[in-house]
Each structure stands twice: as structure tokens, then as C-alpha cells.
Design a protein around this motif. Structure first.
Motif, short mmCIF file in Angstrom:
data_model
loop_
_atom_site.label_atom_id
_atom_site.label_comp_id
_atom_site.label_asym_id
_atom_site.label_seq_id
_atom_site.Cartn_x
_atom_site.Cartn_y
_atom_site.Cartn_z
N UNK A 11 0.66 12.60 -8.16
CA UNK A 11 0.99 11.84 -6.97
C UNK A 11 1.06 10.36 -7.33
N UNK A 12 1.98 9.66 -6.70
CA UNK A 12 2.03 8.21 -6.77
C UNK A 12 2.18 7.68 -5.36
N UNK A 13 1.14 6.95 -4.91
CA UNK A 13 1.09 6.47 -3.54
C UNK A 13 1.09 4.94 -3.56
N UNK A 14 2.03 4.37 -2.80
CA UNK A 14 2.07 2.92 -2.62
C UNK A 14 1.55 2.58 -1.22
N UNK A 15 0.84 1.46 -1.11
CA UNK A 15 0.24 1.02 0.16
C UNK A 15 -0.62 2.11 0.80
N UNK A 16 -1.65 2.58 0.09
CA UNK A 16 -2.49 3.64 0.64
C UNK A 16 -3.02 3.27 2.03
N UNK A 17 -3.02 4.26 2.89
CA UNK A 17 -3.51 4.03 4.26
C UNK A 17 -2.47 4.42 5.27
N UNK A 18 -2.45 3.70 6.38
CA UNK A 18 -1.59 4.07 7.51
C UNK A 18 -0.11 4.00 7.16
N UNK A 19 0.27 3.02 6.34
CA UNK A 19 1.69 2.83 6.02
C UNK A 19 2.02 3.26 4.59
N UNK A 20 1.26 4.23 4.08
CA UNK A 20 1.45 4.62 2.69
C UNK A 20 2.81 5.28 2.46
N UNK A 21 3.29 5.10 1.23
CA UNK A 21 4.53 5.73 0.80
C UNK A 21 4.20 6.64 -0.37
N UNK A 22 4.51 7.93 -0.24
CA UNK A 22 4.26 8.89 -1.32
C UNK A 22 5.54 9.02 -2.15
N UNK A 23 5.62 8.20 -3.18
CA UNK A 23 6.81 8.23 -4.04
C UNK A 23 6.86 9.53 -4.84
N UNK A 24 5.70 10.03 -5.24
CA UNK A 24 5.58 11.36 -5.87
C UNK A 24 4.50 12.13 -5.12
N UNK A 25 4.81 13.37 -4.78
CA UNK A 25 3.92 14.14 -3.92
C UNK A 25 3.61 15.49 -4.56
N UNK A 26 2.56 15.52 -5.38
CA UNK A 26 2.10 16.75 -6.05
C UNK A 26 3.21 17.39 -6.89
#
Length: 234
Positions: A11-26
């Protein structure tokens, strides 16, 4: 064939939290030695993020990345730099050549950083440029060469020290159809010689020239299959 690349639950998550973006998801994917793979997806699909992970240019938020059975997903920047120098030859869409250096000097530059002696790096660079058909252009600067020739310099730079992995990010994106055919021919030849070639692209026609296609969408692997056609047919 043995596994060269093993990505596990990445996984690669940008801006973790409410506005997070999962650029890679498992993401889970394995690439064996001497494969010719195209990773294809639209803008925002996650393909560039995956390329950054495979190229050790970034590290995942979670999950693991094994390269030659070595876990590189938690390495320091210095260690990642060493891995990139030893294992990976990069080819970028924008060529990334130094404008005031000749073709030969551009190919030599990474070898200087790797501590290769002058005589050896000159020989390696000359051989690499000859390999891509630029033996008569070694003293030319980028501004004196066509786009296709500049990309061949970039390929020579990537292969000069014979890294096991060639990672090409949209390698024909700025080229005309004739130059595109030449560059793809060189990449196919490198694969025939035993290199693992991974192309990142949004172009179905380019992807169709690889042995295997991995489609990525919304940060997840949407499809992963081996082509049924012979990629070396004219």
C-alpha cells in the motif's frame, strides 16, 4: 525462472486520514527473471507510484518489496541508492540527459558516481553507445541529436554496467513512430539477451509488444496475463 521482484500486500497512502489517497491498495505481483512486462494504466491509476516502488525511488506505506530475495521496502535512502545503482537501469520519457555533456559523457556520468575507473567506464560507455547504434554520435551533445537518438543515449546509459533490471517509464512517449519502433526493438533485444524489462505505459500498442501485461486501476491490479502472440513477429 526464479522470482526477481516480489511485491506483497503493498500500500502507498498519501495524506493519511480523512483526505487520504490510496495510490496503491494492497498490490501483489511477482516478476520473474528474464520477463518482458508492461504495466499499463490511465493517469492516476497508480502505475507511476508502482514504478517508483519497483525502482526503489520510494518506499511503501505498508507491505513488502523483495528484490532478489532482499527486502528493500524499509531500507534507508543510502541503501536504496546502492540498490538502484547495482540492480536497475532507468529509461525515462524525458531522456534526462545533461545538455552540456556529450553522449559519451552522459553515459559515463552514472559510472563516475559508482566509482568505476576512467578506463573501464569509457570502455563500458563506448560499448553501450555502439550497442544502440550511436558509435558515430559519441561526441554529439543532446541538442545535436534527434529525440530518438537522445533516447538511445538514455538506453546506453541504463545498460552500460549491465544491470539485471531495465525499468522504462513511457520510453517512447515523446517519439515519432519510426523512433518508437527502433526503441522497442532495442528493448526486445535486451530481453532476448537475458535482461528483465519492465515498461510503464498508458499505450495499449506499446503494452501489446511485451510478453506479459499487468493492468492497474485505482491502485489495484485489475488484470495480469501473458500474451498469446509472439512478441518478436514483424
Amino acid at each position: 525462472m526464479s522470482a526477481l521482484v516480489e511485491v506483497k500486500d503493498m500500500c502507498k497512502v498519501y495524506n493519511p486520514g480523512e483526505n487520504e489517497v490510496r495510490a496503491l491498495d494492497h498490490v501483489n505481483v511477482t516478476i520473474n527473471e528474464n520477463e518482458f512486462v508492461a504495466i499499463i494504466g490511465h493517469s492516476g491509476s497508480g502505475k507511476s507510484t508502482l514504478m517508483n516502488m519497483l525502482g526503489c525511488l520510494d518506499v511503501p506505506t505498508s507491505g513488502t518489496y523483495l528484490l532478489h530475495d532482499q527486502d528493500v521496502s524499509r531500507m534507508s535512502d543510502d541503501d536504496l541508492s546502492d540498490i538502484r545503482n547495482r540492480e536497475i537501469g532507468f529509461i525515462f520519457q524525458g531522456f534526462n540527459l545533461i545538455q552540456n555533456l556529450t553522449a559519451l559523457e552522459n553515459v559515463e556520468l552514472p559510472l563516475i558516481y559508482r566509482g568505476v575507473g576512467k578506463r573501464e567506464r569509457t570502455e563500458l560507455s563506448r560499448n553501450a553507445l555502439t550497442r544502440v547504434g550511436l558509435e558515430k554520435r559519441m561526441s554529439h551533445k543532446p541538442s545535436e541529436m534527434s529525440g530518438g537518438q537522445q533516447q538511445r543515449v538514455a538506453i546506453a546509459r541504463a545498460i552500460a554496467q549491465a544491470p539485471p533490471v531495465i525499468l522504462a517509464d513511457e520510453p517512447t512517449g515523446n517519439l515519432d513512430s519510426g523512433s518508437t519502433k527502433e526503441i522497442m526493438g532495442i528493448l526486445k533485444d535486451l530481453h532476448k539477451e537475458g535482461r528483465t524489462v519492465i515498461i510503464i505505459t498508458h499505450d495499449n500498442d506499446i503494452a501489446a509488444q511485451a510478453e506479459r501485461i499487468i493492468r492497474i486501476k485505482d491502485g489495484q491490479i485489475e488484470a495480469d496475463y501473458v500474451q498469446e502472440t509472439e512478441i518478436y513477429e514483424e
